[in-house]
Design a protein around this motif. Structure first.
Motif, PDB file in Angstrom:
ATOM      1  N   LYS A 306      52.900  67.167  26.828  1.00  0.00           N
ATOM      2  CA  LYS A 306      51.901  68.159  27.246  1.00  0.00           C
ATOM      3  C   LYS A 306      52.635  69.187  28.104  1.00  0.00           C
ATOM      4  O   LYS A 306      52.995  68.914  29.252  1.00  0.00           O
ATOM      5  N   ILE A 307      52.900  70.382  27.522  1.00  0.00           N
ATOM      6  CA  ILE A 307      53.690  71.390  28.216  1.00  0.00           C
ATOM      7  C   ILE A 307      52.891  71.994  29.356  1.00  0.00           C
ATOM      8  O   ILE A 307      51.733  72.384  29.183  1.00  0.00           O
ATOM      9  N   MET A 308      53.530  72.066  30.512  1.00  0.00           N
ATOM     10  CA  MET A 308      52.880  72.598  31.714  1.00  0.00           C
ATOM     11  C   MET A 308      53.553  73.908  32.117  1.00  0.00           C
ATOM     12  O   MET A 308      54.782  73.993  32.234  1.00  0.00           O
ATOM     13  N   LEU A 309      52.745  74.926  32.353  1.00  0.00           N
ATOM     14  CA  LEU A 309      53.256  76.205  32.828  1.00  0.00           C
ATOM     15  C   LEU A 309      53.329  76.205  34.348  1.00  0.00           C
ATOM     16  O   LEU A 309      52.655  75.417  35.009  1.00  0.00           O
ATOM     17  N   PRO A 310      54.124  77.090  34.923  1.00  0.00           N
ATOM     18  CA  PRO A 310      54.188  77.183  36.386  1.00  0.00           C
ATOM     19  C   PRO A 310      52.819  77.502  36.970  1.00  0.00           C
ATOM     20  O   PRO A 310      52.006  78.193  36.339  1.00  0.00           O
ATOM     21  N   GLU A 311      52.565  77.015  38.165  1.00  0.00           N
ATOM     22  CA  GLU A 311      51.263  77.244  38.798  1.00  0.00           C
ATOM     23  C   GLU A 311      51.091  78.697  39.232  1.00  0.00           C
ATOM     24  O   GLU A 311      49.976  79.199  39.319  1.00  0.00           O
ATOM     25  N   THR A 312      52.196  79.361  39.533  1.00  0.00           N
ATOM     26  CA  THR A 312      52.132  80.772  39.948  1.00  0.00           C
ATOM     27  C   THR A 312      52.927  81.631  38.965  1.00  0.00           C
ATOM     28  O   THR A 312      53.848  81.150  38.288  1.00  0.00           O
ATOM     29  N   ALA A 313      52.573  82.905  38.895  1.00  0.00           N
ATOM     30  CA  ALA A 313      53.249  83.831  37.969  1.00  0.00           C
ATOM     31  C   ALA A 313      54.717  84.003  38.361  1.00  0.00           C
ATOM     32  O   ALA A 313      55.071  84.034  39.544  1.00  0.00           O
ATOM     33  N   ASP A 314      55.574  84.091  37.347  1.00  0.00           N
ATOM     34  CA  ASP A 314      57.011  84.293  37.562  1.00  0.00           C
ATOM     35  C   ASP A 314      57.413  85.582  36.841  1.00  0.00           C
ATOM     36  O   ASP A 314      57.295  85.666  35.611  1.00  0.00           O
ATOM     37  N   PRO A 315      57.863  86.610  37.595  1.00  0.00           N
ATOM     38  CA  PRO A 315      58.208  87.909  36.967  1.00  0.00           C
ATOM     39  C   PRO A 315      59.218  87.777  35.840  1.00  0.00           C
ATOM     40  O   PRO A 315      59.090  88.436  34.794  1.00  0.00           O
ATOM     41  N   GLU A 316      60.232  86.944  36.023  1.00  0.00           N
ATOM     42  CA  GLU A 316      61.249  86.796  34.983  1.00  0.00           C
ATOM     43  C   GLU A 316      60.649  86.167  33.725  1.00  0.00           C
ATOM     44  O   GLU A 316      60.955  86.585  32.597  1.00  0.00           O
ATOM     45  N   LEU A 317      59.787  85.150  33.923  1.00  0.00           N
ATOM     46  CA  LEU A 317      59.143  84.512  32.767  1.00  0.00           C
ATOM     47  C   LEU A 317      58.218  85.501  32.071  1.00  0.00           C
ATOM     48  O   LEU A 317      58.168  85.552  30.827  1.00  0.00           O
ATOM     49  N   ASP A 318      57.510  86.296  32.862  1.00  0.00           N
ATOM     50  CA  ASP A 318      56.627  87.304  32.283  1.00  0.00           C
ATOM     51  C   ASP A 318      57.425  88.270  31.402  1.00  0.00           C
ATOM     52  O   ASP A 318      57.005  88.632  30.287  1.00  0.00           O
ATOM     53  N   ALA A 319      58.577  88.680  31.894  1.00  0.00           N
ATOM     54  CA  ALA A 319      59.413  89.649  31.154  1.00  0.00           C
ATOM     55  C   ALA A 319      59.885  89.060  29.841  1.00  0.00           C
ATOM     56  O   ALA A 319      59.862  89.716  28.786  1.00  0.00           O
ATOM     57  N   VAL A 320      60.299  87.803  29.890  1.00  0.00           N
ATOM     58  CA  VAL A 320      60.769  87.145  28.660  1.00  0.00           C
ATOM     59  C   VAL A 320      59.623  87.014  27.663  1.00  0.00           C
ATOM     60  O   VAL A 320      59.781  87.280  26.458  1.00  0.00           O
ATOM     61  N   MET A 321      58.435  86.623  28.129  1.00  0.00           N
ATOM     62  CA  MET A 321      57.287  86.446  27.234  1.00  0.00           C
ATOM     63  C   MET A 321      56.861  87.763  26.607  1.00  0.00           C
ATOM     64  O   MET A 321      56.490  87.825  25.425  1.00  0.00           O
ATOM     65  N   ARG A 322      56.924  88.867  27.394  1.00  0.00           N
ATOM     66  CA  ARG A 322      56.553  90.169  26.848  1.00  0.00           C
ATOM     67  C   ARG A 322      57.544  90.581  25.767  1.00  0.00           C
ATOM     68  O   ARG A 322      57.173  91.173  24.740  1.00  0.00           O
ATOM     69  N   LYS A 323      58.776  90.268  26.010  1.00  0.00           N
ATOM     70  CA  LYS A 323      59.826  90.609  25.027  1.00  0.00           C
ATOM     71  C   LYS A 323      59.604  89.830  23.743  1.00  0.00           C
ATOM     72  O   LYS A 323      59.718  90.382  22.650  1.00  0.00           O
ATOM     73  N   TRP A 324      59.255  88.504  23.872  1.00  0.00           N
ATOM     74  CA  TRP A 324      59.008  87.671  22.697  1.00  0.00           C
ATOM     75  C   TRP A 324      57.796  88.165  21.928  1.00  0.00           C
ATOM     76  O   TRP A 324      57.791  88.200  20.697  1.00  0.00           O
ATOM     77  N   ARG A 325      56.764  88.542  22.666  1.00  0.00           N
ATOM     78  CA  ARG A 325      55.542  88.993  21.994  1.00  0.00           C
ATOM     79  C   ARG A 325      55.784  90.284  21.249  1.00  0.00           C
ATOM     80  O   ARG A 325      55.298  90.484  20.139  1.00  0.00           O
ATOM     81  N   ALA A 326      56.539  91.203  21.866  1.00  0.00           N
ATOM     82  CA  ALA A 326      56.833  92.472  21.198  1.00  0.00           C
ATOM     83  C   ALA A 326      57.649  92.244  19.936  1.00  0.00           C
ATOM     84  O   ALA A 326      57.442  92.917  18.909  1.00  0.00           O
ATOM     85  N   ARG A 327      58.545  91.279  19.999  1.00  0.00           N
ATOM     86  CA  ARG A 327      59.373  90.992  18.848  1.00  0.00           C
ATOM     87  C   ARG A 327      58.520  90.408  17.722  1.00  0.00           C
ATOM     88  O   ARG A 327      58.737  90.705  16.517  1.00  0.00           O
ATOM     89  N   ALA A 328      57.524  89.572  18.077  1.00  0.00           N
ATOM     90  CA  ALA A 328      56.672  88.951  17.079  1.00  0.00           C
ATOM     91  C   ALA A 328      55.759  89.966  16.396  1.00  0.00           C
ATOM     92  O   ALA A 328      55.393  89.815  15.232  1.00  0.00           O
ATOM     93  N   GLU A 329      55.393  91.018  17.125  1.00  0.00           N
ATOM     94  CA  GLU A 329      54.531  92.061  16.568  1.00  0.00           C
ATOM     95  C   GLU A 329      55.300  92.952  15.612  1.00  0.00           C
ATOM     96  O   GLU A 329      54.770  93.569  14.718  1.00  0.00           O
TER      97      GLU A 329
END
Length: 329
Positions: A306-329
Motif C-alpha cells: 500500500k503506497i503511502m505519499l508524504p504527509e506534507t507537500a514536497d516541492p521537488e516531488l511536485d516538480a517531478v510529478m508535473r514533468k511526468w504528467r506533461a510527458r504523458a500528455e
C-alpha cells in the motif's frame, strides 16, 4: 413430614399462583445442584416436591384441608370408617379393589415418578417433570448445541448421566495457531486449565469429559464441560483458510526505487524486499508464516503493498510529478 403449607412458606388461603411462585423460588434455592456441599439438600428438595405434590393439586389440597389425607398424602383413618368394602383380607388398600388413597413419588434418573409410571394428580407421568423443566433455565442447565435438557429431581438426564455445562474462552490468533493453555471458569464454580489445540478455529469446541454436572444423586456418570473457543481479531493479520493476509505501507521512494519494509507475522516481524517500481496492491508470499494445515504443515502469509505519499507537500516531488504528467500528455 411437615405441614405442606409450612414447607412452602405460604398461608392456607394462598392462591394457586402464590403456591406456584413459592415453589419455584424454593426449588431454585434448595435444589441439590445449588447446594453441593450440603448432605441434606436432596432430603429438603424431596420434602418441597412432596408439599407441592399435595398443594399444587386442587383435589389433594382439598383432601388435605379437610383432614382426609396427611402431609404425605396418606389417608387419615377414624376408627374403621375408612375401610373399603372390597378391602378383603389385605385390609386397607391391600389388594385389587382395596382403598388406596396413598400416592408417593421417588427420585429416579428419569425424574419424579409414582409407582406404575403415573405423574402428578394421577395423570400421565411427566406433569411434574414438565413443570420442573421450567425452572431449569434459571439454573443454567442447557445442553450442548443450545438445546435445553429436561429437568428432573434426579438432577441428571434420563440416561442417568449428568448434564453438560457450557463455557467460553477467548484466545489470540497466535494462541489459536500455536496452541495454548488458558484458565476457564465453569458454571459449576470450578476453574480449570484448558489445553487449546494448535490450529483451532473460532467457534470450535473443546470437550472436557467429566467436568459437567454430577449424575443422578451423584451416582451416575457426570456430564462434560463444553468450552467454545473464540479467536480475537488480529490488528493486522486476517485469516484466509490456512493462510494469512496483511497490508504493509510502502513509502513512494521505496516503491519506485526498491527497498525493504517490516512485516508483522505470528512469529515476529520480518523484512520484506520490495523490488523497484512496485505498484500499490502488489502481493508477495512469505512461505510458512500462515496457520497450521489440517493434514500437517503450515500455510503462507500474503503481503499486499500500500503506497503511502508524504504527509506534507514536497516541492521537488511536485516538480517531478508535473514533468511526468506533461510527458504523458
Amino acid at each position: 413430614m411437615r405441614d405442606p403449607y409450612d414447607v412452602l412458606g405460604v398461608g392456607r388461603k394462598a392462591t394457586a399462583d402464590e403456591l406456584k411462585k413459592a415453589y419455584r423460588k424454593l426449588a431454585k434455592k434448595l435444589h441439590p445442584d445449588a447446594n453441593k456441599t450440603d448432605a441434606n439438600a436432596a432430603t429438603r428438595f424431596a420434602e418441597l416436591n412432596g408439599a407441592y405434590e399435595i398443594l399444587g393439586d386442587e383435589t389433594k389440597r382439598g383432601q388435605f384441608d379437610r383432614g382426609e389425607i396427611d402431609a404425605e398424602g396418606k389417608p387419615r383413618f377414624h376408627g374403621f370408617e375408612g375401610a373399603h368394602p372390597g378391602a378383603g383380607a389385605r385390609g386397607f388398600g391391600g389388594g385389587p379393589g382395596g382403598f388406596s388413597g396413598f400416592e408417593s413419588f421417588s427420585f429416579r434418573p428419569e425424574g419424579v415418578r409414582r409407582p406404575g409410571g403415573r405423574g402428578p394428580a394421577g395423570g400421565p407421568a411427566g406433569g411434574m417433570d414438565d413443570f420442573l423443566g421450567d425452572i431449569l433455565g434459571a439454573m443454567g442447565g442447557r445442553a450442548a448445541g443450545g438445546q435445553e435438557r429436561g429437568f428432573h429431581p434426579g438432577f441428571g438426564a434420563a440416561s442417568g448421566r449428568g448434564d453438560d455445562v457450557n463455557a467460553q474462552v477467548t484466545v489470540t490468533l497466535a494462541e489459536a495457531a500455536k496452541g495454548a493453555k488458558k484458565r476457564v471458569s465453569l458454571p459449576t464454580g470450578r476453574e480449570v486449565e484448558v489445553a487449546i489445540p494448535a490450529g483451532i478455529a473460532s467457534g470450535q469446541t473443546v470437550r472436557l469429559r467429566g467436568l459437567g454436572h454430577p449424575g443422578p444423586l451423584r451416582q451416575g456418570a457426570p456430564g462434560d464441560a463444553l468450552v467454545t473457543v473464540e479467536v480475537a481479531p488480529h490488528p493486522t493479520l486476517k485469516p484466509d483458510g490456512e493462510n494469512l493476509r496483511t497490508e504493509v505501507a510502502v513509502p513512494l521512494a521505496d516503491a519506485v526505487l526498491g527497498g525493504k519494509v517490516r512485516v508483522e507475522t505470528l512469529e515476529g516481524a520480518v523484512d520484506l524486499s520490495v523490488p523497484p517500481m512496485s505498484s500499490s496492491g502488489r502481493t508477495f508470499r512469505i512461505r510458512g508464516r500462515g496457520l497450521p494445515k489440517a493434514g500437517g504443515g503450515v500455510g503462507d502469509l500474503f503481503v499486499s503493498l500500500k503506497i503511502m505519499l508524504p504527509e506534507t507537500a514536497d516541492p521537488e516531488l511536485d516538480a517531478v510529478m508535473r514533468k511526468w504528467r506533461a510527458r504523458a500528455e
